[in-house]
Design a protein around this motif. Structure first.
Motif, PDB file in Angstrom:
ATOM      1  N   LEU A  22       7.479   1.724  -5.476  1.00 38.02           N
ATOM      2  CA  LEU A  22       6.467   1.893  -4.435  1.00 38.02           C
ATOM      3  C   LEU A  22       7.095   2.358  -3.119  1.00 38.02           C
ATOM      4  O   LEU A  22       6.491   2.213  -2.048  1.00 38.02           O
ATOM      5  N   THR A  65       9.407   3.612   4.186  1.00 40.83           N
ATOM      6  CA  THR A  65       8.844   2.364   3.683  1.00 40.83           C
ATOM      7  C   THR A  65       9.639   1.220   4.303  1.00 40.83           C
ATOM      8  O   THR A  65      10.849   1.124   4.114  1.00 40.83           O
ATOM      9  N   VAL A  94      -3.284  -5.263  -5.979  1.00 38.67           N
ATOM     10  CA  VAL A  94      -3.565  -3.956  -5.392  1.00 38.67           C
ATOM     11  C   VAL A  94      -5.065  -3.754  -5.422  1.00 38.67           C
ATOM     12  O   VAL A  94      -5.708  -3.998  -6.462  1.00 38.67           O
ATOM     13  N   PHE A 125      -1.757  -5.378  -1.533  1.00 39.49           N
ATOM     14  CA  PHE A 125      -1.437  -3.967  -1.309  1.00 39.49           C
ATOM     15  C   PHE A 125      -2.736  -3.173  -1.241  1.00 39.49           C
ATOM     16  O   PHE A 125      -3.531  -3.195  -2.185  1.00 39.49           O
ATOM     17  N   HIS A 127      -4.662   0.244  -1.251  1.00 43.19           N
ATOM     18  CA  HIS A 127      -4.531   1.642  -1.690  1.00 43.19           C
ATOM     19  C   HIS A 127      -5.623   2.492  -1.060  1.00 43.19           C
ATOM     20  O   HIS A 127      -6.812   2.292  -1.324  1.00 43.19           O
ATOM     21  N   ASP A 131      -0.572   7.943   0.880  1.00 47.54           N
ATOM     22  CA  ASP A 131       0.790   8.349   0.516  1.00 47.54           C
ATOM     23  C   ASP A 131       0.839   9.783   0.013  1.00 47.54           C
ATOM     24  O   ASP A 131       1.849  10.476   0.174  1.00 47.54           O
ATOM     25  N   GLU A 166      -0.284   2.026   2.788  1.00 43.12           N
ATOM     26  CA  GLU A 166       0.370   3.321   2.580  1.00 43.12           C
ATOM     27  C   GLU A 166       0.507   4.093   3.886  1.00 43.12           C
ATOM     28  O   GLU A 166       1.191   5.118   3.937  1.00 43.12           O
ATOM     29  N   VAL A 205       4.018   2.369   1.968  1.00 38.97           N
ATOM     30  CA  VAL A 205       4.314   2.257   0.538  1.00 38.97           C
ATOM     31  C   VAL A 205       3.704   3.452  -0.195  1.00 38.97           C
ATOM     32  O   VAL A 205       2.938   4.234   0.369  1.00 38.97           O
ATOM     33  N   ASN A 207       2.602   5.207  -4.379  1.00 41.89           N
ATOM     34  CA  ASN A 207       2.407   5.094  -5.832  1.00 41.89           C
ATOM     35  C   ASN A 207       1.551   3.912  -6.284  1.00 41.89           C
ATOM     36  O   ASN A 207       1.624   3.498  -7.452  1.00 41.89           O
ATOM     37  N   LEU A 208       0.705   3.399  -5.398  1.00 45.97           N
ATOM     38  CA  LEU A 208      -0.148   2.284  -5.796  1.00 45.97           C
ATOM     39  C   LEU A 208      -1.165   2.685  -6.859  1.00 45.97           C
ATOM     40  O   LEU A 208      -1.631   1.840  -7.634  1.00 45.97           O
TER      41      LEU A 208
END
Length: 244
Positions: A22, A65, A94, A125, A127, A131, A166, A205, A207-208
């Motif tokens: 991540l 990050t 997430v 997290f 999303h 990102d 992100e 962060v 790639n969630l």
């Protein structure tokens, strides 16, 4: 979920689980907070001249990050080096907030949609898909969805241990450049609400969507290891998710 192998090199076995990175790559000229210093890489030694490579890195504690320590916003807050490593790994969630638009706050009501899933002690997290916009562009540098004051208070009430975004910041853009004025003035308050209540913050962060895999929410185990920088207010952090 994670166990140690019996062979001599003591490799970690995941027993069918998958590791998702991540963490954004860090590179010369990468995007960073527009009014702060830039991340720079310079050659110090060259293979062709010196027989080996060595590079100097010029960075601040919130490049790429990274994790915000309590001392980032609190006068008597703990620095990054004082955070117990046991707090940097554990269960989490997430949640999909990709419906939030440019410069839009993530509110208590947005988060309450996931209330049955948010457990005390979770690493949460958020999303938003930001990102995928990473670069030197107006949307990434200024226009991200941000956590509102009432959203921050809600997460404190729910007892999360960490919240990650992100975006460039958990709060909205509140600074000023020749091309962009502030979106909101609540960023400092959001940081202080979280950090003063023991909630750590990770920003930028990636790639969630791989953890979610098309779902509105997904649970996983997370590891977030900041550089151990003595008495400093934050540090670049390697973040991974471990999923079944």
């Amino acid at each position: 979920m994670i166990g140690m192998a019996a062979d001599a090199d003591r490799r970690v076995e995941l027993h069918g689980s998958r590791v998702i990175d991540l963490t954004h790559e860090m590179y010369h000229g990468m995007p960073s907070w527009p009014t702060n210093s830039r991340f720079c890489v310079e050659d110090a030694k060259l293979m062709e001249v010196d027989g080996y490579r060595l590079r100097d890195i010029h960075m601040n504690t919130h490049h790429g990050t990274h994790m915000d320590a309590p001392s980032h916003m609190l006068e008597d807050g703990d620095p990054i080096s004082a955070i117990d490593p046991g707090r940097l790994m554990g269960d989490g969630l997430v949640i999909d907030l990709t419906h939030k638009g440019d410069g839009e706050p993530i509110t208590r009501e947005d988060l309450r949609e996931f209330e049955p899933e948010i457990r005390r002690g979770d690493m949460l997290f958020m999303h938003t898909g930001w990102d995928l916009l990473r670069g030197i562009n107006r949307r990434y540098l200024f226009m991200w969805p941000y956590l509102s004051v009432d959203g921050a208070r809600y997460l404190v009430e729910r007892g999360v241990s960490l919240v990650a975004t992100e975006a460039m910041s958990i709060g909205g853009w509140g600074d000023r450049t020749p091309t962009m004025g502030p979106i909101t003035d609540t960023g400092t308050e959001v940081h202080r609400i979280l950090l003063s209540n023991g909630v750590l913050i990770i920003e930028e962060v990636a790639n969630l969507e791989e953890v979610l895999a098309g779902r509105r929410y997904a649970r996983a185990q997370f590891v977030a290891l900041p550089m151990k920088l003595r008495d400093l207010d934050g540090a670049p952090t390697r973040v991974i998710a471990i999923v079944d």
